[in-house]
Motif scaffolding. Structure first.
Motif, PDB file in Angstrom:
ATOM      1  N   ARG A  83       0.831  -1.206   0.000  1.00  0.00           N
ATOM      2  CA  ARG A  83       0.000   0.000   0.000  1.00  0.00           C
ATOM      3  C   ARG A  83       0.868   1.260   0.000  1.00  0.00           C
ATOM      4  NH1 ARG A  83      -4.302  -0.755   4.726  1.00  0.00           N
ATOM      5  NH2 ARG A  83      -2.410  -1.258   5.889  1.00  0.00           N
ATOM      6  N   PRO A  84       0.381   2.323  -0.628  1.00  0.00           N
ATOM      7  CA  PRO A  84       1.174   3.555  -0.678  1.00  0.00           C
ATOM      8  C   PRO A  84       1.243   4.259   0.673  1.00  0.00           C
ATOM      9  CG  PRO A  84      -0.971   3.890  -1.714  1.00  0.00           C
ATOM     10  CD  PRO A  84      -0.868   2.419  -1.407  1.00  0.00           C
ATOM     11  N   VAL A  85       2.411   4.852   0.938  1.00  0.00           N
ATOM     12  CA  VAL A  85       2.571   5.739   2.087  1.00  0.00           C
ATOM     13  C   VAL A  85       2.295   7.147   1.558  1.00  0.00           C
ATOM     14  CG1 VAL A  85       4.131   6.605   3.859  1.00  0.00           C
ATOM     15  CG2 VAL A  85       4.263   4.205   3.137  1.00  0.00           C
ATOM     16  N   SER A  86       1.147   7.706   1.935  1.00  0.00           N
ATOM     17  CA  SER A  86       0.634   8.905   1.268  1.00  0.00           C
ATOM     18  C   SER A  86       0.920  10.207   2.006  1.00  0.00           C
ATOM     19  CB  SER A  86      -0.874   8.772   1.040  1.00  0.00           C
ATOM     20  OG  SER A  86      -1.135   7.689   0.176  1.00  0.00           O
ATOM     21  N   ALA A  87       1.370  10.136   3.253  1.00  0.00           N
ATOM     22  CA  ALA A  87       1.676  11.364   4.002  1.00  0.00           C
ATOM     23  C   ALA A  87       2.507  11.015   5.220  1.00  0.00           C
ATOM     24  CB  ALA A  87       0.400  12.081   4.431  1.00  0.00           C
ATOM     25  N   ILE A  88       3.192  12.025   5.732  1.00  0.00           N
ATOM     26  CA  ILE A  88       3.920  11.936   7.001  1.00  0.00           C
ATOM     27  C   ILE A  88       3.406  13.058   7.883  1.00  0.00           C
ATOM     28  CG2 ILE A  88       6.175  12.095   8.145  1.00  0.00           C
ATOM     29  CD1 ILE A  88       7.426  11.125   5.485  1.00  0.00           C
ATOM     30  N   VAL A  89       3.044  12.727   9.124  1.00  0.00           N
ATOM     31  CA  VAL A  89       2.474  13.711  10.051  1.00  0.00           C
ATOM     32  C   VAL A  89       3.322  13.776  11.318  1.00  0.00           C
ATOM     33  CG1 VAL A  89       0.431  14.470  11.314  1.00  0.00           C
ATOM     34  CG2 VAL A  89       0.157  13.222   9.167  1.00  0.00           C
ATOM     35  N   PRO A  90       4.330  14.655  11.337  1.00  0.00           N
ATOM     36  CA  PRO A  90       5.059  14.893  12.590  1.00  0.00           C
ATOM     37  C   PRO A  90       4.266  15.842  13.485  1.00  0.00           C
ATOM     38  CG  PRO A  90       5.980  16.223  10.835  1.00  0.00           C
ATOM     39  CD  PRO A  90       4.851  15.440  10.223  1.00  0.00           C
ATOM     40  N   MET A  91       4.421  15.697  14.779  1.00  0.00           N
ATOM     41  CA  MET A  91       3.726  16.557  15.739  1.00  0.00           C
ATOM     42  C   MET A  91       4.744  17.258  16.628  1.00  0.00           C
ATOM     43  SD  MET A  91       2.118  17.164  18.896  1.00  0.00           S
ATOM     44  CE  MET A  91       1.764  15.748  19.927  1.00  0.00           C
ATOM     45  N   HIS A  92       4.563  18.563  16.825  1.00  0.00           N
ATOM     46  CA  HIS A  92       5.449  19.345  17.679  1.00  0.00           C
ATOM     47  C   HIS A  92       4.970  19.201  19.128  1.00  0.00           C
ATOM     48  CE1 HIS A  92       7.286  21.098  14.121  1.00  0.00           C
ATOM     49  NE2 HIS A  92       6.084  21.422  13.669  1.00  0.00           N
ATOM     50  N   THR A  93       5.517  18.238  19.825  1.00  0.00           N
ATOM     51  CA  THR A  93       5.004  17.783  21.109  1.00  0.00           C
ATOM     52  C   THR A  93       5.168  18.824  22.213  1.00  0.00           C
ATOM     53  OG1 THR A  93       5.643  15.555  20.431  1.00  0.00           O
ATOM     54  CG2 THR A  93       5.072  15.875  22.749  1.00  0.00           C
ATOM     55  N   PHE A  94       4.057  19.155  22.870  1.00  0.00           N
ATOM     56  CA  PHE A  94       4.007  20.131  23.972  1.00  0.00           C
ATOM     57  C   PHE A  94       4.512  21.508  23.543  1.00  0.00           C
ATOM     58  CE2 PHE A  94       5.052  16.080  26.489  1.00  0.00           C
ATOM     59  CZ  PHE A  94       3.720  15.696  26.526  1.00  0.00           C
ATOM     60  N   GLY A  95       4.523  21.750  22.219  1.00  0.00           N
ATOM     61  CA  GLY A  95       4.980  23.033  21.693  1.00  0.00           C
ATOM     62  C   GLY A  95       6.443  23.065  21.319  1.00  0.00           C
ATOM     63  N   HIS A  96       7.194  21.981  21.574  1.00  0.00           N
ATOM     64  CA  HIS A  96       8.612  21.944  21.226  1.00  0.00           C
ATOM     65  C   HIS A  96       8.770  21.566  19.748  1.00  0.00           C
ATOM     66  CE1 HIS A  96      10.057  22.458  25.301  1.00  0.00           C
ATOM     67  NE2 HIS A  96       9.208  21.521  25.715  1.00  0.00           N
ATOM     68  N   PRO A  97       9.442  22.389  18.959  1.00  0.00           N
ATOM     69  CA  PRO A  97       9.616  22.051  17.542  1.00  0.00           C
ATOM     70  C   PRO A  97      10.374  20.739  17.361  1.00  0.00           C
ATOM     71  CG  PRO A  97      10.206  24.350  17.950  1.00  0.00           C
ATOM     72  CD  PRO A  97      10.055  23.694  19.296  1.00  0.00           C
ATOM     73  N   CYS A  98       9.855  19.891  16.498  1.00  0.00           N
ATOM     74  CA  CYS A  98      10.605  18.693  16.132  1.00  0.00           C
ATOM     75  C   CYS A  98      11.632  19.079  15.056  1.00  0.00           C
ATOM     76  CB  CYS A  98       9.665  17.598  15.631  1.00  0.00           C
ATOM     77  SG  CYS A  98       8.811  17.992  14.084  1.00  0.00           S
TER      78      CYS A  98
ATOM     79  N   ILE B 207      11.896  19.382  12.044  1.00  0.00           N
ATOM     80  CA  ILE B 207      10.993  19.376  10.897  1.00  0.00           C
ATOM     81  C   ILE B 207      11.725  19.541   9.575  1.00  0.00           C
ATOM     82  CG2 ILE B 207      10.492  21.847  11.167  1.00  0.00           C
ATOM     83  CD1 ILE B 207       8.050  19.066   9.992  1.00  0.00           C
ATOM     84  N   LYS B 208      12.813  20.319   9.549  1.00  0.00           N
ATOM     85  CA  LYS B 208      13.525  20.508   8.274  1.00  0.00           C
ATOM     86  C   LYS B 208      14.140  19.197   7.805  1.00  0.00           C
ATOM     87  CE  LYS B 208      14.854  23.263   4.959  1.00  0.00           C
ATOM     88  NZ  LYS B 208      15.484  22.271   4.081  1.00  0.00           N
ATOM     89  N   LYS B 209      14.719  18.422   8.718  1.00  0.00           N
ATOM     90  CA  LYS B 209      15.264  17.115   8.343  1.00  0.00           C
ATOM     91  C   LYS B 209      14.149  16.201   7.842  1.00  0.00           C
ATOM     92  CE  LYS B 209      19.296  17.000  11.430  1.00  0.00           C
ATOM     93  NZ  LYS B 209      19.952  16.258  12.540  1.00  0.00           N
ATOM     94  N   ILE B 210      12.980  16.290   8.480  1.00  0.00           N
ATOM     95  CA  ILE B 210      11.852  15.442   8.097  1.00  0.00           C
ATOM     96  C   ILE B 210      11.336  15.823   6.717  1.00  0.00           C
ATOM     97  CG2 ILE B 210       9.446  14.875   8.656  1.00  0.00           C
ATOM     98  CD1 ILE B 210      10.294  15.164  11.657  1.00  0.00           C
ATOM     99  N   THR B 211      11.189  17.125   6.447  1.00  0.00           N
ATOM    100  CA  THR B 211      10.675  17.539   5.140  1.00  0.00           C
ATOM    101  C   THR B 211      11.687  17.231   4.030  1.00  0.00           C
ATOM    102  OG1 THR B 211      11.439  19.810   5.569  1.00  0.00           O
ATOM    103  CG2 THR B 211       9.134  19.317   6.051  1.00  0.00           C
ATOM    104  N   ASP B 212      12.971  17.372   4.315  1.00  0.00           N
ATOM    105  CA  ASP B 212      13.979  17.030   3.309  1.00  0.00           C
ATOM    106  C   ASP B 212      13.925  15.542   2.970  1.00  0.00           C
ATOM    107  OD1 ASP B 212      14.837  19.634   3.213  1.00  0.00           O
ATOM    108  OD2 ASP B 212      16.632  19.313   4.441  1.00  0.00           O
ATOM    109  N   LEU B 213      13.800  14.725   4.010  1.00  0.00           N
ATOM    110  CA  LEU B 213      13.710  13.275   3.808  1.00  0.00           C
ATOM    111  C   LEU B 213      12.431  12.916   3.052  1.00  0.00           C
ATOM    112  CD1 LEU B 213      14.958  10.513   4.434  1.00  0.00           C
ATOM    113  CD2 LEU B 213      13.760  10.543   6.628  1.00  0.00           C
ATOM    114  N   ALA B 214      11.330  13.541   3.430  1.00  0.00           N
ATOM    115  CA  ALA B 214      10.049  13.272   2.770  1.00  0.00           C
ATOM    116  C   ALA B 214      10.096  13.661   1.297  1.00  0.00           C
ATOM    117  CB  ALA B 214       8.938  14.033   3.480  1.00  0.00           C
ATOM    118  N   GLU B 215      10.806  14.740   0.995  1.00  0.00           N
ATOM    119  CA  GLU B 215      10.931  15.164  -0.408  1.00  0.00           C
ATOM    120  C   GLU B 215      11.681  14.114  -1.222  1.00  0.00           C
ATOM    121  OE1 GLU B 215      12.466  19.034  -3.024  1.00  0.00           O
ATOM    122  OE2 GLU B 215      12.649  19.018  -0.827  1.00  0.00           O
TER     123      GLU B 215
END
Length: 382
Positions: A151-166, A168-176
């Motif tokens: 099955r296709p992996v159609s999205a990635i949903v990271p969450m910024h837990t308790f307001g702390h930034p994950c 995200i730039k590494k995640i978006t680069d990898l997702a791209e």
């Protein structure tokens, strides 16, 4: 051992009464705008405060488009649909999150896949994500497909837990690299940023929540954030019952949702947004006070932002030495009338998600046994 913390919290809030985890902060401007919306008689989803809030929030975030809707969960549900998530698809997210993250995926008839979090950020770990993608998926044309399920992996949903930034730039680069859209669950992270860029604006789309316990609130409320004009137009159309604009005819061209934010809520949201910088400043003072307290104490590790990252400190968090100390602290503080909370139960431990795919979740389990959230409300007139 915990008495000093109890007295510190009571001294900070200057009360012997019950102290909640996170309560809203209202001033005269909030009442003024709400009463103005009432006097206008436009209290539903049509009204100038809705337009004003969308414009002002977009300006604050440096985003091209904001669509105000009824809550963060529906915002996430709609963004996943807009990203192309279909029935039977898979969506990667993290196990340490509020249940709404996983529910929004399931409400699109897709299956969440749980990948471990980082001990540095509490959010989705880019190293664990890269390992999962490289070992368990394969590229087929323009899609990333799970090797086992097909099955296709159609999205990635990271969450910024308790307001702390994950991270995200590494995640978006990898997702791209894998051609997977990223939807940021920034429900808790309004005002948090990395290098001056706000959380919720890194991915293809982002979402915010304005629930009663959030940094700013309008009772309920959420927002979709995007720089893509076509997505913004479609998001507004879908969340307005997919109604084609006409002076009097009711024509709907697809199955839509009645998810637009009411003008009454938007009035309060406008007033709250005007106070956001002041609220964030006060919350940062509290986080620094907590940090200093735990530096001086012989127990508890205060969870702080990474260098170059700016957290809104929506919920201040400490790590206890083990699960027993966590439970003792929770019992002692709550018995004293000070609300503290553990982390959420991990998503794959919930009945409805126990059969979902997951990676090695050792970090998430270690954190879940030790996290305690402390009272984090901004103070009024202090």
């Amino acid at each position: 051992m915990f008495d000093d913390l109890i007295e510190f919290i009571r001294g900070w809030y200057q009360t012997r009464d019950f102290i909640p985890l996170h309560e809203p902060r209202f001033k005269e401007i909030d009442k003024k705008y709400v009463l103005d919306a009432i006097d206008s008689t436009f209290v539903s989803s049509v009204g100038e405060y809705v337009n004003r809030f969308e414009k002002n929030l977009a300006s604050y975030l440096g985003a091209d488009h904001v669509i105000a809707i009824v809550n963060g969960t529906t915002a996430l549900q709609v963004t996943l649909k807009l990203a192309g998530v279909c029935s039977g698809d898979e969506v990667i997210t993290q196990p340490l999150t509020f249940v709404a993250t996983a529910n929004a995926i399931a409400q699109n008839n897709a299956d969440p896949v749980f990948v471990d979090v980082s001990l540095k950020t509490l959010g989705l770990c880019p190293d664990a994500l890269e390992k999962f993608l490289s070992q368990r998926t394969i590229r087929k044309g323009d899609k990333t497909v799970n090797k086992v399920t097909g099955r296709p992996v159609s999205a990635i949903v990271p969450m910024h837990t308790f307001g702390h930034p994950c991270e995200i730039k590494k995640i978006t680069d990898l997702a791209e690299d894998w051609n997977i859209p990223v939807i940021e669950d920034a429900a808790e992270a309004l005002g948090s940023s990395i290098g001056g860029k706000f959380c919720g604006t890194f991915g293809k789309m982002g979402i915010l929540s304005f629930n009663g316990n959030k940094t700013i609130t309008c009772g309920g409320g959420g927002a979709i954030i995007t720089n893509d004009q076509e997505i913004a137009i479609r998001a507004k159309h879908l969340t307005t019952t997919a109604k084609i604009d006409h002076p009097w005819k009711f024509i709907h061209d697809e199955i839509g949702y009645n998810y637009r934010m009411p003008n009454l809520n938007a009035a309060l949201a406008c007033a709250q947004l005007e106070q956001l910088d002041e609220i964030l400043k006060d919350k940062r003072k509290l986080s620094m006070a907590y940090e200093n307290f735990f530096k001086a104490s012989q127990w508890g590790q205060f969870f702080n932002e990474l260098k170059g990252y700016t957290s809104n400190f929506w919920l201040n968090t400490i790590m206890t030495s083990d699960k027993k100390q966590r439970d003792d602290l929770l019992e002692k503080t709550n018995e004293a009338g000070i609300m503290t909370r553990p982390a959420w139960q991990l998503m794959p431990d919930l009945r409805m998600y126990k059969n979902c795919q997951k990676g090695d979740l050792k970090n998430a389990r270690w954190l879940a046994d030790r996290i305690v959230n402390l009272p984090s409300s901004a103070r009024i007139n202090v």
